[in-house]
Design a protein around this motif. Structure first.
Motif, PDB file in Angstrom:
ATOM      1  N   ASP A 346       0.838  -1.204   0.000  1.00 57.10           N
ATOM      2  CA  ASP A 346       0.000   0.000   0.000  1.00 57.10           C
ATOM      3  C   ASP A 346       0.873   1.254   0.000  1.00 57.10           C
ATOM      4  O   ASP A 346       0.552   2.244  -0.678  1.00 57.10           O
ATOM      5  N   VAL A 347       1.962   1.215   0.753  1.00 52.36           N
ATOM      6  CA  VAL A 347       2.887   2.351   0.795  1.00 52.36           C
ATOM      7  C   VAL A 347       3.545   2.536  -0.570  1.00 52.36           C
ATOM      8  O   VAL A 347       3.661   3.662  -1.081  1.00 52.36           O
ATOM      9  N   ALA A 348       3.956   1.430  -1.188  1.00 52.78           N
ATOM     10  CA  ALA A 348       4.570   1.512  -2.522  1.00 52.78           C
ATOM     11  C   ALA A 348       3.591   2.108  -3.525  1.00 52.78           C
ATOM     12  O   ALA A 348       3.964   2.958  -4.350  1.00 52.78           O
ATOM     13  N   ARG A 349       2.353   1.678  -3.470  1.00 54.10           N
ATOM     14  CA  ARG A 349       1.342   2.202  -4.398  1.00 54.10           C
ATOM     15  C   ARG A 349       1.126   3.692  -4.178  1.00 54.10           C
ATOM     16  O   ARG A 349       0.969   4.463  -5.136  1.00 54.10           O
ATOM     17  N   ALA A 350       1.120   4.118  -2.906  1.00 54.18           N
ATOM     18  CA  ALA A 350       0.942   5.544  -2.619  1.00 54.18           C
ATOM     19  C   ALA A 350       2.080   6.357  -3.212  1.00 54.18           C
ATOM     20  O   ALA A 350       1.858   7.416  -3.809  1.00 54.18           O
TER      21      ALA A 350
END
Length: 411
Positions: A346-350
Motif C-alpha cells: 500500500d505504501v509503494a502504491r501511494a
C-alpha cells in the motif's frame, strides 16, 4: 456486449449522465469510460471509482460471463497433482478411494500442521505443498480408524485443521476451487466436532477467499453473521476469542469498503479496533484463529482503506507512525509477514500515485528481500511495477530489471 459494459451504461443513463460527466464524477478519463462501455476490461480500482460515482455497489457492476481461463505455469500441475489427489480423492459407493497410508499419531499430525504453518509464513510454499498430501492422508486414516466417540472427535478436529491449512495455502497461490473445497470441508469438520472457534477461524479464511474472487456481498454477510454468533464477552474473552472476532470484522470491513459501503466498513473497523484494544500486543495461535491479530494489524487495515480510496497522502501520513511505526512495532509486536508486506505494498502504491517512483521501487525491493515468493503472487506489486516502467524515462536500473522479471511484468 458484456454484462459489465451494459450495467455501467444503464446506471449512467438512469442518472442522466453523459460519458464525460461520469468520467468527471469518477475522476477518470473519458476514454476509460468509453472503453469500458464498449466491452473493454478494467481494474478493480477503476470499478470502485465508477460505483461511487454511480451511487451503487461495486458488485452490481460485475460481468456475469464466464471468466477467461487461468493460464497455469507448467510447473504448477505436477506440484499440485499429489495435493489434489489427497484433498479430493475419487469417491465410490462405500468410501473414498484413497491411497493406503501408515497410522500416524495425532500428536505427530498436529506437530506437522504447526510446522507447515511456520513454513507457510516463511514463504516456503513448495515445502507446504509437498507436506500437505501426507498430512491430509494421515488425518483421513486417523478418522477412519478412530474407535470411540472421543477419539473420533479428536481425529476430526485434526482433519479440520489440516483442511484449513490447505485452504490457506491454496487461496494464497490462487487455486480457488481447491481452496473452497478445503475450507468448506474444514469448517464442516470443525462444526461436527463441536469446535466452534476452529470453525469460525475457517470462516475467516472463507471470507478471504470470497474477497479474492470479488464476491463482496457474500464475504460481508458471511463474516458479519459469524461475528454476531461468536461475539465474546469482552470482560472474560480469551485472546484467541478476541482475535477471531476481530478478524471477522476485518473481513466485513474489507468487503464493504471494496463494495462501496463506507459506513459499514467504518463501523466494522471500529469493532475490529475494539477487539484489538483487548490485546496488549499482536497475538498468534494458528490452532485458534487465522493469523496474527492485534493493534498493529488493525491499523494496517485502516491504512489499506485509505489506499483503496486512492488517498495516497493519507496512506503516507500514517504509514510509519503510531502502531505501525518503529516504536509501535517494538511495543506491540509485528503482524504476520503477509499482513505487513501487504501494508508496505500500500505504501509503494501511494508513492507511485504521487510520482515518487524510486520510493515505490525501494518498498518493492524491501518486500522482495524478505518475502520474494509471496510477492510473486501479488497483483498489486505487478500494478505498481507497471506504473514504474510506464513513467521511467531513463534506462532501467538493475533493481528494476530484476523486479520486473521476478513479477513477470514486461512493461
Amino acid at each position: 456486449m458484456s454484462s459489465l459494459a451494459e450495467n455501467v451504461r444503464n446506471y449512467r443513463r438512469q442518472l442522466g449522465l453523459s460519458q464525460e460527466q461520469l468520467a468527471d464524477a469518477a475522476d477518470l478519463s473519458v476514454g476509460t469510460v468509453r472503453k469500458l462501455e464498449q466491452g473493454g476490461s478494467s481494474s478493480i480500482e477503476t470499478l470502485h471509482e465508477l460505483a461511487r460515482a454511480l451511487g451503487t455497489t461495486t458488485s452490481s457492476l460485475f460481468a456475469t460471463e464466464a471468466p477467461s481461463p487461468v493460464h497455469m505455469d507448467s510447473s504448477d500441475g505436477p506440484r499440485l497433482a499429489e495435493l489434489r489427489r489427497a484433498l479430493m480423492p475419487p469417491v465410490g459407493l462405500t468410501q473414498p478411494i484413497t491411497e493406503p497410508t501408515q497410522i500416524v499419531p495425532l500428536s505427530t499430525i498436529r506437530a506437522n500442521i504447526d510446522d507447515s504453518h511456520a513454513r507457510y509464513h516463511a514463504d516456503r510454499y513448495d515445502s507446504v505443498a509437498k507436506k500437505l498430501p501426507g498430512i491430509l492422508r494421515a488425518t483421513e486414516t486417523a478418522v477412519a480408524l478412530s474407535g470411540d466417540a472421543a477419539a473420533r472427535e479428536e481425529a476430526i478436529t485434526a482433519r479440520a485443521s489440516a483442511f484449513l491449512l490447505a485452504g490457506k495455502y491454496l487461496t494464497q497461490v490462487r487455486r480457488y476451487d481447491m481452496a473452497y473445497y478445503a475450507l468448506s470441508s474444514g469448517i464442516r469438520d470443525a462444526r461436527d466436532a463441536g469446535q466452534i472457534q476452529l470453525a469460525a477461524t475457517g470462516i475467516v479464511g472463507m471470507g478471504w477467499l470470497l474477497l479474492r474472487q470479488d464476491r463482496f456481498d457474500e464475504a460481508e454477510q458471511l463474516a458479519a453473521t459469524t461475528a454476531q454468533e461468536v461475539e465474546p464477552r469482552m470482560s472474560s474473552a480469551s485472546p484467541a476469542q478476541l482475535a477471531v472476532w476481530g478478524e471477522l470484522h476485518l473481513r466485513v470491513a474489507s468487503a464493504a469498503r471494496r463494495n462501496n459501503r463506507p459506513d459499514v466498513a467504518k463501523e466494522a473497523r471500529r469493532m475490529a479496533a475494539q477487539a484489538a484494544s483487548g490485546l496488549d500486543r499482536e497475538h498468534i495461535d494458528f490452532r485458534a484463529h487465522w493469523t496474527t491479530f492485534g493493534p498493529v494489524t488493525a491499523e494496517t487495515k485502516v491504512i489499506e482503506d485509505l489506499s483503496l480510496a486512492g488517498d495516497a497522502r493519507g496512506v503516507l501520513s500514517r504509514a510509519d507512525d503510531g502502531p505501525v511505526g518503529a516504536k509501535g512495532l517494538k511495543r506491540l509486536g509485528r503482524p504476520s509477514a503477509n499482513n505487513w508486506d501487504r501494508h508496505r505494498l500500500d505504501v509503494a502504491r501511494a508513492h507511485a500515485l504521487l510520482g515518487s517512483h524510486q520510493d515505490a521501487m525501494d518498498e518493492l525491493c524491501a518486500v522482495k528481500d524478505t518475502s520474494a515468493e509471496w510477492l510473486r503472487h501479488q497483483s498489486m506489486a505487478r500494478h505498481v511495477m507497471r506504473d514504474i516502467l510506464k513513467h521511467r524515462k531513463r534506462t532501467l536500473t538493475k533493481d528494476m530489471r530484476e523486479m520486473a522479471s521476478h513479477l513477470g511484468v514486461t512493461g
